[in-house]
Motif scaffolding. Structure first.
Motif, short mmCIF file in Angstrom:
data_model
loop_
_atom_site.label_atom_id
_atom_site.label_comp_id
_atom_site.label_asym_id
_atom_site.label_seq_id
_atom_site.Cartn_x
_atom_site.Cartn_y
_atom_site.Cartn_z
N TYR A 146 0.89 -1.01 0.14
CA TYR A 146 0.15 -0.04 0.35
C TYR A 146 0.66 1.24 0.06
O TYR A 146 1.70 1.20 0.59
CB TYR A 146 -0.79 0.21 1.41
N ALA A 147 0.62 1.67 -0.71
CA ALA A 147 1.08 4.01 -0.72
C ALA A 147 2.61 3.80 -0.69
O ALA A 147 3.06 4.42 -0.17
CB ALA A 147 0.64 4.44 -0.52
N GLY A 148 3.59 2.85 -1.82
CA GLY A 148 4.87 2.64 -1.70
C GLY A 148 5.19 1.75 -0.24
O GLY A 148 6.93 1.84 -0.41
N THR A 149 4.27 1.38 0.22
CA THR A 149 5.36 0.29 1.51
C THR A 149 4.83 -0.51 1.32
O THR A 149 3.57 -1.25 0.94
CB THR A 149 5.54 1.26 3.09
N VAL A 150 4.79 -2.09 2.21
CA VAL A 150 4.67 -3.20 3.14
C VAL A 150 4.21 -2.64 4.04
O VAL A 150 4.59 -2.39 4.68
CB VAL A 150 5.60 -4.03 2.33
N ILE A 151 2.84 -3.71 4.38
CA ILE A 151 1.95 -3.59 5.54
C ILE A 151 2.21 -4.96 6.46
O ILE A 151 1.44 -5.68 5.22
CB ILE A 151 1.11 -3.32 5.92
N GLU A 152 3.52 -4.98 6.85
CA GLU A 152 2.84 -6.39 7.83
C GLU A 152 2.40 -6.49 9.10
O GLU A 152 2.06 -5.96 9.84
CB GLU A 152 4.26 -7.00 8.57
N TYR A 153 1.27 -8.01 8.70
CA TYR A 153 0.23 -7.78 9.96
C TYR A 153 0.42 -9.04 11.37
O TYR A 153 0.96 -10.17 10.41
CB TYR A 153 -0.87 -7.49 9.39
#
Length: 219
Positions: A146-153
């Motif tokens: 998302y939006a230039g980065t990677v979100i790790e959950y």
């Protein structure tokens, strides 16, 4: 997001939208293609080679905590907070927004017990849910581009539920809590880095405007 093995990162695959099916189109991507959304490394002749945040091969430049390439953190502000007295209702509860440009984001929800039924949710600036939307919760780990980065959950079945990013986000995200059970108060901690805002010059005790006369300039 499709997970790709390290050895396959410089091959060109076609992923069928909304599924895990994919097929190989080319054995090599164009030189200079990023090896992935979570790295600055570049593909050269089918191999993933190390690169810095300045996009130069073998460069040792790395971004500082607020995402400035080669920075020393002198222009960064660390934003932290803790929320543990938030009244919630059944369904989605808006908590706070993380602004555009924030980097090294970490949001943690401490589950009070295995029966706790509060879950973190993330909404994009267009109103679509990136995580745990539609009253459906992801139990296992996942990554979201998302939006230039990677979100790790972390997954919702952890005692400490969290999501985090490293690169700056180019668009804001909105953090919500999905409450589906006994409406226990969620306990949330967050932190992220952002660039310091430029302060206006002030005269005296408060900011003001003034006229300053000077000689006429030539036309």
């Amino acid at each position: 997001m499709l997970t790709v093995k390290e050895s396959e990162r410089c091959k060109l695959y076609c992923n069928v939208l909304g599924s895990s099916h994919y097929s190989l189109l080319k054995k090599k991507v164009i030189d200079g293609t990023s090896c992935g959304p979570d790295t600055y490394d570049k593909c050269v002749n089918g191999r993933c080679l190390p690169a810095g945040c300045d996009h130069v091969l073998y460069s040792e430049k790395r971004p500082d905590s607020c995402g400035f390439c080669g920075g020393d953190n002198s222009t960064c502000d660390l934003v932290t907070g803790q929320l543990n007295q938030i009244p919630v209702h059944y369904g989605y509860n808006s908590i706070f927004a993380i602004p555009k440009g924030a980097a090294n984001i970490e949001v943690i929800q401490q589950n009070a017990s295995p029966q706790d039924q509060n879950y973190l949710a993330i909404k994009a600036d267009n109103g679509d849910y990136l995580l745990n939307g539609g009253m459906i919760v992801s139990l296992s780990k996942k990554t979201i581009q998302y939006a230039g980065t990677v979100i790790e959950y972390s997954g919702s079945n952890q005692t400490i539920e969290k999501f985090n990013t490293s690169k700056p986000i180019h668009r804001p995200i909105y953090v919500e809590v999905l409450s589906a059970g006994d409406l226990a108060l969620p306990e949330i901690r967050y932190r992220y880095s952002s660039k310091k805002s430029k302060k206006k010059k002030c005269f005296g005790k408060s900011c003001s405007y003034r006229w300053q006369t000077s000689n006429w300039s030539s036309c």
